[in-house]
Enzyme design. Structure first.
Site, mmCIF file in Angstrom:
data_model
loop_
_atom_site.group_PDB
_atom_site.id
_atom_site.type_symbol
_atom_site.label_atom_id
_atom_site.label_comp_id
_atom_site.label_asym_id
_atom_site.label_seq_id
_atom_site.Cartn_x
_atom_site.Cartn_y
_atom_site.Cartn_z
ATOM 1 N N ASP A 25 0.861 -1.189 0.000
ATOM 2 C CA ASP A 25 0.000 0.000 0.000
ATOM 3 C C ASP A 25 0.896 1.238 0.000
ATOM 4 O O ASP A 25 1.919 1.276 0.700
ATOM 5 C CB ASP A 25 -0.849 -0.062 1.286
ATOM 6 C CG ASP A 25 -1.725 1.156 1.501
ATOM 7 O OD1 ASP A 25 -2.007 1.877 0.525
ATOM 8 O OD2 ASP A 25 -2.135 1.369 2.666
ATOM 9 N N ASP A 29 -4.598 3.412 2.632
ATOM 10 C CA ASP A 29 -5.950 2.885 2.852
ATOM 11 C C ASP A 29 -5.940 1.434 3.312
ATOM 12 O O ASP A 29 -6.993 0.806 3.449
ATOM 13 C CB ASP A 29 -6.822 3.057 1.596
ATOM 14 C CG ASP A 29 -6.284 2.267 0.398
ATOM 15 O OD1 ASP A 29 -5.241 1.588 0.546
ATOM 16 O OD2 ASP A 29 -6.900 2.334 -0.678
ATOM 17 N N ASP A 33 -1.541 -1.202 -3.882
ATOM 18 C CA ASP A 33 -1.900 -0.443 -5.086
ATOM 19 C C ASP A 33 -0.790 -0.534 -6.136
ATOM 20 O O ASP A 33 0.285 -1.076 -5.882
ATOM 21 C CB ASP A 33 -2.223 1.012 -4.714
ATOM 22 C CG ASP A 33 -1.214 1.598 -3.739
ATOM 23 O OD1 ASP A 33 0.006 1.445 -3.994
ATOM 24 O OD2 ASP A 33 -1.625 2.181 -2.711
ATOM 25 N N ASP A 102 -4.766 -10.134 -15.533
ATOM 26 C CA ASP A 102 -5.666 -11.248 -15.227
ATOM 27 C C ASP A 102 -7.013 -10.918 -15.853
ATOM 28 O O ASP A 102 -7.702 -10.001 -15.417
ATOM 29 C CB ASP A 102 -5.786 -11.377 -13.695
ATOM 30 C CG ASP A 102 -6.198 -12.758 -13.254
ATOM 31 O OD1 ASP A 102 -7.023 -13.373 -13.941
ATOM 32 O OD2 ASP A 102 -5.702 -13.202 -12.196
ATOM 33 N N ASP A 206 -8.856 -16.388 -16.547
ATOM 34 C CA ASP A 206 -9.565 -16.968 -15.409
ATOM 35 C C ASP A 206 -10.541 -18.069 -15.866
ATOM 36 O O ASP A 206 -11.208 -17.922 -16.900
ATOM 37 C CB ASP A 206 -10.343 -15.839 -14.720
ATOM 38 C CG ASP A 206 -10.886 -16.225 -13.371
ATOM 39 O OD1 ASP A 206 -10.091 -16.584 -12.491
ATOM 40 O OD2 ASP A 206 -12.121 -16.164 -13.184
ATOM 41 N N GLU A 261 -6.133 -20.617 -16.709
ATOM 42 C CA GLU A 261 -6.422 -21.359 -15.486
ATOM 43 C C GLU A 261 -7.397 -22.480 -15.811
ATOM 44 O O GLU A 261 -8.559 -22.227 -16.119
ATOM 45 C CB GLU A 261 -7.043 -20.442 -14.427
ATOM 46 C CG GLU A 261 -7.308 -21.185 -13.132
ATOM 47 C CD GLU A 261 -8.455 -20.623 -12.314
ATOM 48 O OE1 GLU A 261 -8.446 -20.835 -11.095
ATOM 49 O OE2 GLU A 261 -9.352 -19.989 -12.882
ATOM 50 N N HIS A 323 -3.288 -17.493 -5.077
ATOM 51 C CA HIS A 323 -4.172 -16.762 -4.168
ATOM 52 C C HIS A 323 -5.451 -17.535 -3.841
ATOM 53 O O HIS A 323 -6.340 -16.989 -3.207
ATOM 54 C CB HIS A 323 -4.541 -15.430 -4.820
ATOM 55 C CG HIS A 323 -5.330 -15.632 -6.087
ATOM 56 N ND1 HIS A 323 -4.783 -16.240 -7.202
ATOM 57 C CD2 HIS A 323 -6.626 -15.380 -6.395
ATOM 58 C CE1 HIS A 323 -5.698 -16.334 -8.139
ATOM 59 N NE2 HIS A 323 -6.826 -15.824 -7.678
ATOM 60 N N ASP A 324 -5.552 -18.770 -4.312
ATOM 61 C CA ASP A 324 -6.792 -19.533 -4.112
ATOM 62 C C ASP A 324 -6.666 -20.680 -3.126
ATOM 63 O O ASP A 324 -7.656 -21.387 -2.884
ATOM 64 C CB ASP A 324 -7.281 -20.100 -5.453
ATOM 65 C CG ASP A 324 -7.919 -19.040 -6.328
ATOM 66 O OD1 ASP A 324 -8.446 -18.055 -5.784
ATOM 67 O OD2 ASP A 324 -7.873 -19.200 -7.563
#
Ligand code: NOJ
Length: 513
Positions: A25, A29, A33, A102, A206, A261, A323-324
């Site tokens: 970040d 926030d 980013d 992605d 995806d 994927e 990330h899954d």
């Protein structure tokens, strides 16, 4: 070395996946980013990766943290702006780093103007951009398909205003597009062109296997009832779509590419999605990639399967984490195993995909019930990357959107950078070795018969030969292998003649003596 000049970068390069929310970040926030990514490009070139894949950065209500897109041609303000992306892309290219976006073609957000229009009326010109069906006579959903999440929910949501159901293989906020409609294809081709024209090097696609669907929409066979349709859907019409997308991407200069994927439980073969070199450039072979346990026989079978199904023309991919699912450091259960796995990942035949933070040996964060953010239960592996010691770990605030991973005080970039024996340095050395050794980056692979509990393979290029040995057990294993240790997952014996015994959970790379 001649092959380097003729083969596309994605055959010898290494791709580094960034989950933008969690990388760094800069505006305070609590969410990462694009500026955070841009500010760490020097770190990534120091590490030695060749390309970045950014999980979705497009405008999104974030029901699935960006995998629910409301505008494919704009950057979500949470991450920055299109101008900020252009700057990131230019600076990455300036360092020789490629950038993959992605792309989420199976579904949009329910807030996407296409769906808003589709939903407005049965007579809407975009009604057939999505999959709408009448209720069954009893009012129930058109078939028994299940959504991927929340677990156990139907893949159909009833729209009371127009009295039809729409299909969503994921959240109700992610309606599925109907790729049989040429207008959908055309709109999505325009999206790809938009980013390719801006200079991106390709896309991670995806749930690519879900694009084509059986128009009859049959129920699952009884023994598969309740399993999410997203991991069962395998329809031949997907291949025609992929051939068309491939032509579009290949029309651009500079080795642009698509990596898909494919996450299928019962796939005939994931390798089918390469077609005859006319579909995807690369294919993720999930779930095997992220679920193979720390076991020599399991890995031998996996490597043999990949070699047999890919042959000489379909270039494999290797992935341990994303990330899954649970990070492999957590899944395999120890740092020693994660180190050996890293060495294997970077020396198997194929393109490795790293998931940001694995180079630090990060484990999944523990998520308390009131910290849960993801409807799919995947928060643990998405914990923020710790860049430094101290309460904020290099972020502007100590309390980012998810809790820190375990041991962030010592497992962070700053601390590991200062420690030549760290996981970070192991990744860096393995990446540099791979880059410098054509046998490892591009050579053929031959499985050898090592002692039980080991995986042994040889990588060979016209001018080099390297042997990799991995001990999957917690006991030392004597082998008859000889040679010079060029890299060891625990750093032991490097540069010296191999004494013949693998330490527990150790991997080594040998060069001929
Ligand atoms: C696969 C993505 O990797 C995952 O994060 C997402 O939730 C689903 N596809 C739906 O887009």
């Amino acid at each position: 070395m001649s092959s380097r000049r003729t083969r596309p970068w994605w055959r010898h390069g290494v791709v580094y996946q960034i989950y933008p929310r969690s990388f760094l970040d800069t505006d305070g926030d609590g969410v990462g980013d694009l500026e955070g990514i841009r500010s760490r490009l020097d770190y990534l070139t120091w590490l030695g990766v060749d390309a970045l894949w950014l999980s979705p950065i497009f405008r999104s209500p974030m029901a699935d943290f960006g995998y629910d897109v409301a505008d494919y041609c704009d950057v979500d303000p949470l991450f920055g702006s299109r101008a900020g992306f252009d700057r990131l892309l230019a600076e990455a290219h300036g360092r020789g780093l490629r950038v993959l976006l992605d792309w989420v073609p199976n579904h949009t957000s329910d807030q996407h103007p296409w769906f808003v229009e589709s939903r407005a009326a049965r007579t809407s010109p975009k009604r057939d951009w999505y999959v709408w069906r009448d209720p069954r006579p009893d009012g129930g959903p058109p078939n028994g398909w299940s959504a991927a999440f929340p677990p156990g929910t139907p893949a159909w949501t009833f729209d009371a205003a127009t009295a039809q159901y729409y299909l969503h293989l994921f959240l109700a906020a992610q309606p599925d597009l109907d790729w049989r409609n040429p207008a959908v294809m055309a709109a999505m081709e325009a999206v790809l062109r938009f980013w390719l024209d801006r200079g991106v090097d390709g896309f991670r696609v995806d749930v690519v296997h879900a694009l084509g669907k059986d128009p009859a929409m049959p129920d699952e066979p009884p023994h598969l009832a309740g399993i999410p349709h997203a991991v069962l859907n395998e329809h031949p019409s997907t291949h025609g779509i992929l051939r068309r997308l491939r032509r579009l991407v290949d029309d651009y200069p500079g080795d642009r590419m698509l990596v898909g994927e494919v996450w299928l439980l019962l796939a005939r073969s994931h390798a089918e999605y390469y077609g005859d070199g006319d579909e995807l450039h690369l294919v993720f072979d999930l779930p095997a990639a992220v679920q193979t346990p720390w076991d020599a026989d399991a890995w031998r079978t996996r490597v043999a399967t990949v070699e047999a199904s890919h042959g000489a023309t379909r270039w494999p991919t290797w992935v341990l984490s994303n990330h899954d699912g649970m990070r492999h450091r957590s899944r395999f259960g120890s740092e020693a195993r994660a180190r050996a796995a890293a060495l294997m990942l970077l020396t198997l035949r194929g393109t490795p995909f790293l998931y940001a933070g694995e180079e630090l040996g990060l484990e999944d964060a523990a998520i308390a019930p009131d910290e849960v953010r993801d409807p799919g239960g995947r928060d643990g592996c998405r914990a923020p990357i710790p860049w430094a010691s101290g309460p904020c770990h290099g972020w502007p605030r100590a309390d980012p959107w998810l809790p820190w991973p375990p041991d962030a005080e010592i497992r962070n970039v700053e601390a590991e950078h200062a420690d030549p024996a760290s996981m970070l340095h192991l990744y860096r050395r393995a990446l540099h070795l791979r880059r410098a050794t054509s046998a490892l980056s591009e050579g053929t692979l031959t499985l050898e018969h090592g002692p039980p509990g080991t995986l042994v393979y040889e990588r060979t290029s016209p001018d080099e030969r390297r042997r990799v040995l991995v001990n999957f057990t917690d006991a030392p294993i004597a082998t008859d292998a000889r040679g010079r240790v060029v890299l060891a997952s625990d750093g032991a014996g490097e540069g010296a003649e191999f004494a013949g015994t693998l330490a527990p959970d150790q991997a080594i790379v040998l060069a001929p003596a």
